[in-house]
Design a protein around this motif. Sequence first.
Motif, mmCIF file in Angstrom:
data_model
loop_
_atom_site.group_PDB
_atom_site.id
_atom_site.type_symbol
_atom_site.label_atom_id
_atom_site.label_comp_id
_atom_site.label_asym_id
_atom_site.label_seq_id
_atom_site.Cartn_x
_atom_site.Cartn_y
_atom_site.Cartn_z
ATOM 1 N N ALA A 39 0.613 -1.199 0.107
ATOM 2 C CA ALA A 39 0.019 -0.017 0.128
ATOM 3 C C ALA A 39 0.782 1.276 -0.092
ATOM 4 O O ALA A 39 0.497 2.297 -0.914
ATOM 5 C CB ALA A 39 -0.912 0.041 1.268
ATOM 6 N N LYS A 40 1.893 1.083 0.933
ATOM 7 C CA LYS A 40 2.665 2.440 0.720
ATOM 8 C C LYS A 40 3.609 2.378 -0.634
ATOM 9 O O LYS A 40 3.703 3.564 -1.116
ATOM 10 C CB LYS A 40 3.650 2.238 2.011
ATOM 11 N N ALA A 41 4.109 1.500 -1.004
ATOM 12 C CA ALA A 41 4.978 1.502 -2.149
ATOM 13 C C ALA A 41 4.019 1.981 -3.282
ATOM 14 O O ALA A 41 4.447 2.805 -4.146
ATOM 15 C CB ALA A 41 5.368 0.107 -2.727
ATOM 16 N N ASP A 42 2.641 1.591 -3.406
ATOM 17 C CA ASP A 42 1.796 1.958 -4.343
ATOM 18 C C ASP A 42 1.261 3.529 -4.294
ATOM 19 O O ASP A 42 1.239 4.263 -5.283
ATOM 20 C CB ASP A 42 0.324 1.311 -4.528
ATOM 21 N N GLY A 43 1.453 4.060 -3.151
ATOM 22 C CA GLY A 43 1.121 5.394 -2.741
ATOM 23 C C GLY A 43 2.238 6.220 -3.424
ATOM 24 O O GLY A 43 2.256 7.294 -3.984
ATOM 25 N N TRP A 44 3.553 5.594 -3.263
ATOM 26 C CA TRP A 44 4.856 6.524 -3.757
ATOM 27 C C TRP A 44 4.738 6.422 -5.107
ATOM 28 O O TRP A 44 5.095 7.529 -5.931
ATOM 29 C CB TRP A 44 6.106 5.825 -3.292
ATOM 30 N N GLU A 45 4.422 5.333 -5.681
ATOM 31 C CA GLU A 45 4.462 5.404 -7.126
ATOM 32 C C GLU A 45 3.299 6.287 -7.811
ATOM 33 O O GLU A 45 3.802 6.804 -8.790
ATOM 34 C CB GLU A 45 4.042 3.799 -7.616
ATOM 35 N N LYS A 46 2.297 6.273 -7.328
ATOM 36 C CA LYS A 46 1.227 7.131 -7.790
ATOM 37 C C LYS A 46 1.581 8.777 -7.535
ATOM 38 O O LYS A 46 1.618 9.399 -8.552
ATOM 39 C CB LYS A 46 0.069 7.126 -6.774
ATOM 40 N N LEU A 47 2.195 8.930 -6.196
ATOM 41 C CA LEU A 47 2.670 10.289 -6.270
ATOM 42 C C LEU A 47 3.733 10.463 -7.166
ATOM 43 O O LEU A 47 3.842 11.816 -7.843
ATOM 44 C CB LEU A 47 3.296 10.540 -4.677
ATOM 45 N N SER A 48 4.621 9.824 -7.571
ATOM 46 C CA SER A 48 5.837 10.206 -8.378
ATOM 47 C C SER A 48 5.373 10.282 -9.819
ATOM 48 O O SER A 48 5.668 11.093 -10.608
ATOM 49 C CB SER A 48 6.879 8.769 -8.354
ATOM 50 N N LYS A 49 4.372 9.388 -10.706
ATOM 51 C CA LYS A 49 3.693 9.801 -11.625
ATOM 52 C C LYS A 49 2.984 11.152 -11.868
ATOM 53 O O LYS A 49 2.820 11.677 -12.787
ATOM 54 C CB LYS A 49 2.605 8.533 -11.914
ATOM 55 N N GLU A 50 2.080 11.393 -10.478
ATOM 56 C CA GLU A 50 1.681 12.770 -10.846
ATOM 57 C C GLU A 50 2.497 13.853 -10.892
ATOM 58 O O GLU A 50 2.212 14.754 -11.493
ATOM 59 C CB GLU A 50 0.615 12.999 -9.373
ATOM 60 N N ARG A 51 3.850 13.584 -10.217
ATOM 61 C CA ARG A 51 4.723 14.808 -10.353
ATOM 62 C C ARG A 51 5.235 14.764 -11.648
ATOM 63 O O ARG A 51 5.540 15.902 -12.394
ATOM 64 C CB ARG A 51 5.726 14.559 -9.273
ATOM 65 N N ALA A 52 5.509 13.709 -12.177
ATOM 66 C CA ALA A 52 6.115 13.660 -13.720
ATOM 67 C C ALA A 52 5.050 14.348 -14.533
ATOM 68 O O ALA A 52 5.441 14.788 -15.546
ATOM 69 C CB ALA A 52 6.254 12.101 -14.082
ATOM 70 N N LYS A 53 3.577 13.921 -14.415
ATOM 71 C CA LYS A 53 2.676 14.530 -15.365
ATOM 72 C C LYS A 53 2.790 16.109 -15.098
ATOM 73 O O LYS A 53 2.476 16.659 -16.358
ATOM 74 C CB LYS A 53 1.338 14.022 -14.772
ATOM 75 N N ALA A 54 2.743 16.423 -13.970
ATOM 76 C CA ALA A 54 2.645 17.917 -13.667
ATOM 77 C C ALA A 54 4.116 18.650 -14.399
ATOM 78 O O ALA A 54 3.925 19.656 -14.972
ATOM 79 C CB ALA A 54 2.670 18.301 -12.145
ATOM 80 N N ARG A 55 5.128 17.918 -14.159
ATOM 81 C CA ARG A 55 6.455 18.302 -14.780
ATOM 82 C C ARG A 55 6.431 18.443 -16.353
ATOM 83 O O ARG A 55 6.740 19.366 -17.020
ATOM 84 C CB ARG A 55 7.497 17.535 -14.517
ATOM 85 N N GLN A 56 5.696 17.507 -16.660
ATOM 86 C CA GLN A 56 5.256 17.494 -18.420
ATOM 87 C C GLN A 56 4.559 18.498 -18.865
ATOM 88 O O GLN A 56 4.704 19.144 -19.831
ATOM 89 C CB GLN A 56 5.268 15.928 -18.511
ATOM 90 N N ALA A 57 3.434 18.856 -17.938
ATOM 91 C CA ALA A 57 2.529 19.783 -18.389
ATOM 92 C C ALA A 57 3.225 21.110 -18.431
ATOM 93 O O ALA A 57 3.018 21.911 -19.367
ATOM 94 C CB ALA A 57 1.470 19.778 -17.298
ATOM 95 N N HIS A 58 4.164 21.471 -17.392
ATOM 96 C CA HIS A 58 5.035 22.676 -17.373
ATOM 97 C C HIS A 58 5.882 22.842 -18.694
ATOM 98 O O HIS A 58 5.730 23.832 -19.192
ATOM 99 C CB HIS A 58 5.742 22.672 -16.090
ATOM 100 N N ARG A 59 6.519 21.741 -19.034
ATOM 101 C CA ARG A 59 7.363 21.818 -20.523
ATOM 102 C C ARG A 59 6.444 21.952 -21.524
ATOM 103 O O ARG A 59 6.682 22.938 -22.378
ATOM 104 C CB ARG A 59 7.979 20.418 -20.438
#
Length: 376
Positions: A39-59
């Motif tokens: 559960a904790k690992a899946d939460g970290w993976e989800k957070l990482s993907k959300e940050r990656a999407k936000a970063r791509q959106a800024h680009r």
Amino acid sequence: MAALRKKPRSPFWFACFTLPDGRRVQRSTKETTRKAAQAKADGWEKLSKERAKARQAHRVIADIYKSAHNKELPDATPRAFITAWLTRRQGELAPASYAAYSGRATHFLSWLEAAADGPMADLETRHFTAYRDALAARVSASTANHGIKLLRVILEDARRDNFIADNPAKDCGLLKQETDTARRPFTLVELRSLMGAADEEWRSMLMFGLYTGQRLGDLARLTWANVDLQAGEIHLRTAKTKRFIRVPICTPLMEHIEGLPAGDDPKAPLHPRAATSKQVTVSRQFGELMAVAGLRAAVNHDASKKGRGSRRAVSELSFHSLRHTATSMMKNAGVSPAVVQDIIGHDSAEMNAQYTHIESKTKRDALDKMPNLLKP
């Protein structure tokens, strides 16, 4: 779904997931049951993907703006944002604090080179880690850490203003600091060596530093308006804490002040050369004075890069050590810690809860217990 693995001799499950910059990492979940760890690992993976999407959106937004206007999105590059940040904060920060932020930020942008004009979203923790290590090759661990802390503040404002999805400087670890270079007080013998090597103005600065316990910058800015000879006090507002303090003039310092040349202008500085110099220059000059007095090695600034271009040894003595000296001498003479605190100007909620006011006579008596540098 994030993967899990076990390591030999560890009771915890480790999560394997991908960071926004594409790196695959492993982090201990600190969980011993597989379900809780997953559960904790899946939460970290989800957070990482959300940050990656936000970063791509800024680009993407930055690229669209550049295509439409043939220039970078305002504040969307490290250089543009930091420059604007410094402009906004100039009137909000004390001059010394602004100089620290400006100097470190400007140096960081220079170090980034071409990346300083790229998208803010491209800044990653690895940039700050590499910059920290580059600083540590030239300066002390404490100075390198302080530089990262300053950059964290700036990047946190960028995150708060939605220019970046997260603060990449926040995850940059701090270096372990040297434990054998802690500041210490001057001995009386060392103080007399300094007095012997100093010129007239530096002897005065040393007298004020020891018998008031105030910081170098505050003493450099002292004018005759800060000296009340009738009340026998020096009053000033400290630049760092903004605290208004009154320090009684003890006998040795009064004898010294009475011998100083004074004019009719109350705004005239007590130490003209220090008052018209940058604090970093005055601090460097004090280091050179210590070298002349034999209290530290001289710093070589020649082209061999053994001085400015290389990591300098951290001295356990500085002008700030006079604050430690004054504190130690008064405490060794049996002066109450509350009285010492009130003189030096240290903030302490615990002490302030117990003491609300210290009489001037009490503080003057405490200062008079210190040795007289004017006498052999």
